[in-house]
Structure formats: structure tokens, C-alpha cells
Design an enzyme around this catalytic site. Structure first.
Site, PDB file in Angstrom:
ATOM      1  N   HIS A 174      18.259 -17.583 115.549  1.00 18.90           N
ATOM      2  CA  HIS A 174      19.558 -17.603 114.839  1.00 18.90           C
ATOM      3  C   HIS A 174      19.661 -16.417 113.866  1.00 18.90           C
ATOM      4  O   HIS A 174      20.377 -16.497 112.876  1.00 18.90           O
ATOM      5  CB  HIS A 174      19.757 -18.904 114.051  1.00 18.90           C
ATOM      6  N   SER A 295      26.093  12.454 109.738  1.00 16.42           N
ATOM      7  CA  SER A 295      27.523  12.233 109.590  1.00 16.42           C
ATOM      8  C   SER A 295      28.145  13.532 109.098  1.00 16.42           C
ATOM      9  O   SER A 295      27.581  14.204 108.236  1.00 16.42           O
ATOM     10  CB  SER A 295      27.756  11.115 108.579  1.00 16.42           C
ATOM     11  N   LYS A 301      23.592  10.319 105.638  1.00 19.55           N
ATOM     12  CA  LYS A 301      23.463   9.436 106.791  1.00 19.55           C
ATOM     13  C   LYS A 301      22.501   9.925 107.869  1.00 19.55           C
ATOM     14  O   LYS A 301      22.419  11.102 108.163  1.00 19.55           O
ATOM     15  CB  LYS A 301      24.839   9.240 107.467  1.00 19.55           C
ATOM     16  N   GLU A 308      23.145   2.925 119.802  1.00 20.22           N
ATOM     17  CA  GLU A 308      24.547   2.472 119.889  1.00 20.22           C
ATOM     18  C   GLU A 308      25.166   2.860 121.225  1.00 20.22           C
ATOM     19  O   GLU A 308      25.870   2.070 121.855  1.00 20.22           O
ATOM     20  CB  GLU A 308      25.359   3.082 118.748  1.00 20.22           C
TER      21      GLU A 308
END
Ligand code: ARG
Length: 497
Positions: A174, A295, A301, A308
Site C-alpha cells: 500500500h 531543467s 533540478k 519517466e
């Protein structure tokens, strides 16, 4: 006579319809398969007395020149000297706007090379069996390439598991911390998935390895062909048993894309976990810089683009499998033009998986885990509560009651800001007289791991065995792929064509 079927027609095709129904812009990539299958068919019709030995020789020589000749023509039009086929596909398509599909294209090129003899090649065959054969050959190669990629990724995961030794991490159910496990145990979960993916593709390859050539348009060739000739030249185990099935069957494409859809799901779960692990919130992972991006706006970043993008590409793999199944659903026997739409999902799935597997193994190798942070996370939050309850069951307490007592101990810990091992024996005895001094030894991190001493459990000795078993299976699959590859090369060298 520029079409393969114009005899009974009086009207020319509507121009928009003509260009819209062509498959050559995408089936051009079946050029090597189409040439190989054509050579095999030339041998079969020679044995059936259609070609003389001399004609066969000219035919094979012409077919051997179709690819280099097409590349040369295409290079001249775009001005490169590259001899590989792949970069020229678009230019090859542009060369032959009149070619309806790859079958038509090869016939046109062969006619340029050897004249009207080329037109004899279509004796006793139909494009319906040709496309079925080309696609089987394509999927067979795509499977071989995918198996290599899966193996490379498996090897990278096993190597990480070996390197991680007894390092620990929290496991989750979970998405809440559950019990401590070895990092190796977690990595081997993916190895198990990949072993199934590997075997699914091997199964699919075994099942697809029959040759449709000789099935004709639907009812079987109209010549007494020895179908075993083409089958064996193309490395198939034999001819397909039913011509109606063979010309309309695309199970191999379905199985391939469905196996890739499951593989894609596995890959996406790994990608998702690593994406999470690399967040500041988890802090389990330093993303390898050479596989991350920055970024353009926020200078601090480091983004997990690789994982992804993989997560996104897994969606494409699902799409290919669903597209194909939807095309085939309810199709009456046998060949229907709808099947032409079933090629691109296969090409796309194959390209997508090959792309993913071209980066995933080296990315996995380059991962560096923050083992201290993982250990700290595994030691906090009562991840030893199951082990603690198990301690009580060894003292004769029924598990349901043990669960209750440890639950109360956890509650006290939560209220007073302590872990289970920071409670006093007196406090524990307040929940049950079964607690003894040995309780503390049974809830250490090591004991918490080692109490899972079952096959497939995370006890340290079990994981060590599992890692070496996984390594052995990697090595044996590697050597079986290598020996199959060298047998295939030797076969290609000794085949007359
Ligand atoms: N381009 C066609 C395909 O990919 C080849 C088979 C055509 N057969 C036919 N009867 N029109 O499916």
C-alpha cells in the site's frame, strides 16, 4: 502491367484511394524478409519444374542484388554512401511511388535487374502467404533481439543484487513501509518477472516457427510444391498445417505484442519505483547524471527523464497489443485487408522495446543506492512488528493474540516516541507475560530478515542462494542464446541462397 492485378479492371484507381491503401511506406522494412522468402520460393518452384536450373541461378542472383541495388538507387537520390539498409528506407519508398507494397516493389526491382524472368517468381504463390511469412520472419528476429535485451537487463539487475550484499531497504505494501528486505531481494523480484517475460517470448518463438509459404491465397498452392524446401531454407521447423489458418493467422503478432505489453508493465513498475526512490522524500537513490537531464528553468533540478519516458513508452506497448487484438477481433477467415493494419503496431512495439532495452541495462548498472538512507528507513517505523509477533507465537501465543499484543506495544511506542526495542521488558510484560529477555534479539534488523527463512523469503541465506541461482540462469540463457546465434549464422553461411 504496372499493377500485380490489373487484368480484369477497366477503370484506373482513384488517385487518393490508390495512395491511401498502399502499405509500401511502412512494409518497406520487410525488404530483407521479402527477399529471403522469395529466394526460398524460387528454390521450391524450381523443384516443381517451373524454373530451370539456369533460370534459378539468374533469379537468385537478381534477388541477391535487389537490396544493394535499391540502396544504391536511394543513395544516389539522397547523396549518401552508407551501405546499411535502415537509413535508406524512406528514400527507397520515394523511389517507387507506383509500388503498392513490398511484394510489388521486389517484383519491380527484380524486373529491372533480370527482365521478364522476374515475373515467373509469382508462380504458385500469393501475397497473402508472403505477408504472413514476412511477418513471421520479422517477429522471429524481433524476439531474438528482445531476448538479448532482456538478458542484458537481467544481468545488470543480478550484478546489482550481487554488489548490494546484505544491504537492506524497507519494503512497501500500500506504499506504506512494511518489512525490511535485502536490496538484492527487491532487485530479484524484477529478475523473476523478466524470467517469465523471457520464457513467454521463447514460447512464442517456438510456436511461430512454421512456414506459411505454399498456402496460396487461401486454399493451398496450385502447384505441387514441396513445402518443406522453403520451410527449411528459412530456418522454420516445417510448413504450417492449414492454408486458411496460415494466411489469416496473426497469433504470433498478438503473442509478441502481448508478451511485450506484460514486459512493458514490468519495466514501468521498475521505472516508477526508481522515480519515487530518487525523490528527496525517499532519498534512496542518486540518479546517474549521464542518464538524467536538467531543467531549463530551475537550475537545481536533476530529472529522472529516463524512467519517466520508459513509463510513457510502456503505454505505447499496451496500445500496440490492443490495436492488434481489435483489428483481428471478428475477422472472418481468411485473409482480409484489415490485416495490413496489423503491421505497424508490431513494428512500433518492436522499435519501442528495442529502444528501451538499449538504455535500461546500462542505466541499471550505473545506479548507486544510498544504502545508509535505505537502512535508516528500514530501522524506523516498527518494520519489525511482524517479527515481534512471530516471537510470541514461538512462545505458544496464537498469532491473532500475538498480533494484538504487539499492536499495543506499537501504540505505546507511538505515544512515547520509541521503537519496539526501546520499550522496557516491564512495559512489554504489561501486554503479555510471554515476553522474555530474548525478545530483543528476535527483533534486531538481522533477526527480522532471517526469520523469513523460506524458499523465496528475504532471510540472508535464502537471498544469497537466490542470487546465485539467478546468476546461473543468466549464464545458461546467455550460452544458449549464443549457441543458437552461432548455429543461425552457420546455417546462413551454408545455405545456397
Ligand atoms: N500489403 C498486403 C498486406 O500487408 C499484402 C497482402 C495483399 N493481399 C491481397 N489480397 N490484397 O496485407
Amino acid at each position: 502491367m504496372s499493377k500485380m492485378w490489373s487484368g480484369r479492371f477497366r477503370e484506373p484507381l482513384d488517385a487518393a484511394f490508390e495512395s491511401w491503401q498502399r502499405s509500401f511506406p511502412f512494409d518497406v522494412r520487410l525488404l530483407p524478409q521479402e527477399v529471403a522468402a522469395s529466394k526460398a520460393h524460387a528454390l521450391a518452384i524450381t523443384a516443381a519444374g517451373i524454373l530451370s536450373d539456369d533460370e534459378l541461378e539468374k533469379m537468385l542472383d537478381g534477388l541477391n542484388r535487389v537490396i544493394p541495388f535499391s540502396i544504391e538507387e536511394a543513395s544516389a537520390s539522397v547523396g549518401t554512401t552508407d551501405t546499411a539498409l535502415q537509413p535508406h528506407l524512406a528514400a527507397i519508398v520515394a523511389l517507387a511511388p507506383q509500388a503498392e507494397d513490398i511484394h510489388h516493389f521486389v517484383e519491380l526491382q527484380l524486373t529491372k535487374l533480370i527482365g521478364d524472368l522476374a515475373l515467373k517468381l509469382h508462380t504458385g504463390r500469393s501475397r497473402n502467404e508472403q505477408i504472413a511469412t514476412d511477418m513471421r520472419l520479422f517477429v522471429r528476429d524481433a524476439i531474438d533481439q528482445t531476448l538479448e535485451g532482456i538478458l542484458a537487463w537481467r544481468e545488470a539487475l543480478v550484478a546489482q543484487a550481487e554488489a548490494s550484499g546484505e544491504a537492506v531497504m524497507p519494503s512497501y505494501t500500500h506504499l506504506q513501509r512494511a518489512e525490511p528486505v535485502l536490496i538484492a531481494h527487491w532487485l530479484l523480484a524484477y529478475v523473476s518477472m523478466l524470467e517469465r517475460d523471457f520464457s513467454r517470448l521463447v514460447d512464442c518463438r517456438n510456436r511461430l516457427n512454421l512456414c506459411p509459404l505454399g498456402s496460396g491465397a487461401i486454399a493451398g498452392a496450385t502447384l505441387a510444391l514441396d513445402r518443406k524446401i522453403a520451410a527449411s531454407v528459412l530456418g522454420f521447423d516445417g510448413p504450417t498445417p492449414n492454408s486458411m489458418d496460415a494466411t489469416s493467422d496473426r497469433d504470433f503478432s498478438l503473442e509478441f505484442t502481448q508478451a511485450l505489453s506484460v514486459l512493458g508493465l514490468h519495466i514501468s513498475r521498475f521505472a516508477e519505483e526508481l522515480t519515487l526512490h530518487s525523490t528527496a522524500e525517499f532519498g534512496f537513490l542518486d540518479l546517474p547524471e549521464r542518464f538524467s537531464t536538467g531543467s531549463s528553468a530551475m537550475p537545481q533540478k536533476k530529472n529522472p527523464d529516463l524512467t519517466e519516458l520508459i513509463r510513457g513508452k510502456a503505454g505505447r506497448l499496451q496500445g500496440a497489443a490492443i490495436t492488434l487484438a481489435t483489428i483481428i477481433k471478428g475477422l472472418p477467415l481468411a485473409y482480409n485487408k484489415d490485416l495490413q493494419e496489423g503491421q505497424e503496431p508490431v513494428f512500433d512495439a518492436s522499435d519501442t522495446i528495442h529502444g528501451i532495452l538499449s538504455v535500461l541495462p546500462s542505466f541499471t548498472q550505473a545506479l548507486s543506492f544510498r544504502v545508509d538512507a535505505m537502512k535508516t528507513a528500514a530501522e524506523k517505523g516498527y518494520l519489525n512488528a511482524m517479527a515481534a509477533a512471530t516471537y510470541l507465537t514461538h512462545k505458544g501465543v496464537p498469532f491473532r493474540k500475538a498480533h494484538e499484543k504487539i499492536g499495543q506495544a506499537v501504540r505505546l511506542g507511538l505515544e512515547t516516541g520509541r521503537e519496539l526495542n526501546q520499550l522496557t521488558l516491564e512495559e512489554l510484560r504489561g501486554f503479555g507475560e510471554e515476553f522474555g529477555e530474548d525478545f530483543f534479539a528476535s527483533i534486531t534488523l538481522e533477526a527480522t530478515l532471517d526469520c523469513h527463512d523460506v524458499i523465496g523469503g528475504t532471510a540472508r541465506n535464502r537471498v544469497q542462494e537466490a542470487v546465485s541461482g539467478a546468476r546461473k540462469r543468466v549464464e545458461s540463457d546467455k550460452s544458449s542464446l549464443a549457441s543458437k546465434k552461432s548455429a543461425k549464422l552457420a546455417e546462413e553461411r551454408t545455405t545456397v541462397v
